[in-house]
Each structure stands twice: as structure tokens, then as C-alpha cells.
Enzyme design. Structure first.
Site: not given
Ligand code: XMP
Ligand code: MG
Length: 176
Positions: A102, A164
């Protein structure tokens, strides 16, 4: 009420996992030296299990779990290990396997740590590459799907530790 809108079906995911596994195999097959496939818990566990069974080489497997503190989007956010690796990455090729990238902060941190520990090469494979909120430049070398925005669950991804187990990926829609 929470509604789930189907985004990627189990069948579409399986096709993309096959494609990405073939790309990864082509990248690493002739590589000399040990290769470590590193699962970022918890979200990547389903993807990791499917992916590693399609690789046509024999990586070592290991797992990490990372925790973020502070506001999710703040630049001052800190990332730490809540479960560290158990094998050494020194002089090894490391393939990080993540559920979704993200902002990029989590994997920027992990990549830096692996560099410090002497990894010979580092590449990122993510089920989903979500680009709109990216804050840190990061090379996601292998990804099954790209998305602009939205919060998704299923195939390992959770909302408050639920969903999950779903075999496909769904977008969470909050009804007013
Ligand atoms: P970063 O550091 O790239 O984070 O911002 C990535 C982590 O954020 C969580 N994440 C999500 N988890 N659905 C989820 O279940 C999503 O749409 C989502 N977007 C971000 C996730 O833990 C990922 O590893
Ligand atoms: Mg994750």
C-alpha cells in the site's frame, strides 16, 4: 452493515499465481546460491502456500511478522518485527512474499533490514500492488494484480481478523 463485493475470483487468482510462479522460476532458476522465500505474516500465508508449490526450484522458506505503530499513514510511523526470521539471509537471494503493498512503508523497512543483514539480492512479490497511496518508492517485481484504491479482504487478507479464509478477494463496502 458490511457488504463484500467480489473483486478477484479463486479461479482468476489461481491463474495469476501460475503466471507469477513461472516468472519467478525464470528469474531464479539459473541463479547460483541459496534462495529464501520469505512470507510476511499474517496476510500472505494463503498466497505463499499456493505460490511456493508452483515454483520449479527449491527455496528455503521462512516467515516474518511486522507490526506498525503510530498512525497508519503518518511519515513518522515505526515498523518493528513481532516475529523475526529464523534463518540467515547472508549472501542469499531473498524473495519477499507479501499480500498487498500500500504505502510501501512496511516493505521499505523490511528491505532495509535484509540489506543490513547481507542479503545478496532482494525482490518483492505481492498478491496485490495497490498504488494510489504509495509513499515510498519500491520495486514490486512480481505482482498478481494491481489496484488503485479500496480495502480488500479474503485469500489471507483480513478486516479485524475476519475473512482471511475466503477463497477469493472482495472489496469491503460499508453501507450507510
Ligand atoms: P504499507 O506499509 O505498504 O502496508 O502501507 C501494507 C500493509 O497494510 C495492510 N493493508 C491492507 N490489508 N486489505 C487488508 O486486509 C487492504 O486493502 C490493505 N491495504 C493495506 C496490509 O497488512 C499490508 O501488509
Ligand atoms: Mg500484510
Amino acid at each position: 452493515m458490511t457488504r463484500l463485493r467480489p473483486v478477484f475470483s479463486a479461479q482468476e487468482i489461481a491463474q495469476q499465481v501460475d503466471r507469477v510462479a513461472a516468472e519467478i522460476t525464470a528469474r531464479y532458476r539459473e541463479e547460483d546460491g541459496e534462495i529464501v522465500a520469505l512470507c510476511v505474516l499474517k496476510g500472505a500465508f494463503v498466497f505463499f502456500a499456493d505460490l511456493v508449490r508452483k515454483l520449479d526450484f527449491e527455496p528455503q522458506l521462512d516467515f516474518v511478522r511486522l507490526a506498525s505503530y503510530g498512525q497508519a499513514t503518518s511519515p513518522g510511523e515505526k515498523v518493528t518485527f513481532s516475529k523475526d526470521m529464523e534463518i540467515s539471509v547472508k549472501d542469499k537471494h531473498v524473495l519477499i512474499v507479501e499480500d498487498i503493498v500500500d504505502t510501501g512503508r512496511t516493505l521499505a523497512y523490511l528491505t532495509k533490514v535484509l540489506e543490513t543483514r547481507g542479503a545478496r539480492s532482494i525482490a518483492i512479490c505481492s498478491l496485490i500492488d495497490k498504488r494510489e497511496r504509495r509513499e515510498v518508492e519500491l520495486d514490486v517485481a512480481f505482482s498478481c494484480f494491481q489496484m488503485d484504491k479500496g480495502f480488500v479482504v479474503g485469500f489471507g487478507l483480513d478486516y479485524a481478523e475476519r475473512y482471511r479464509q475466503l477463497p477469493g478477494v472482495y472489496e469491503v463496502c460499508e453501507d450507510a
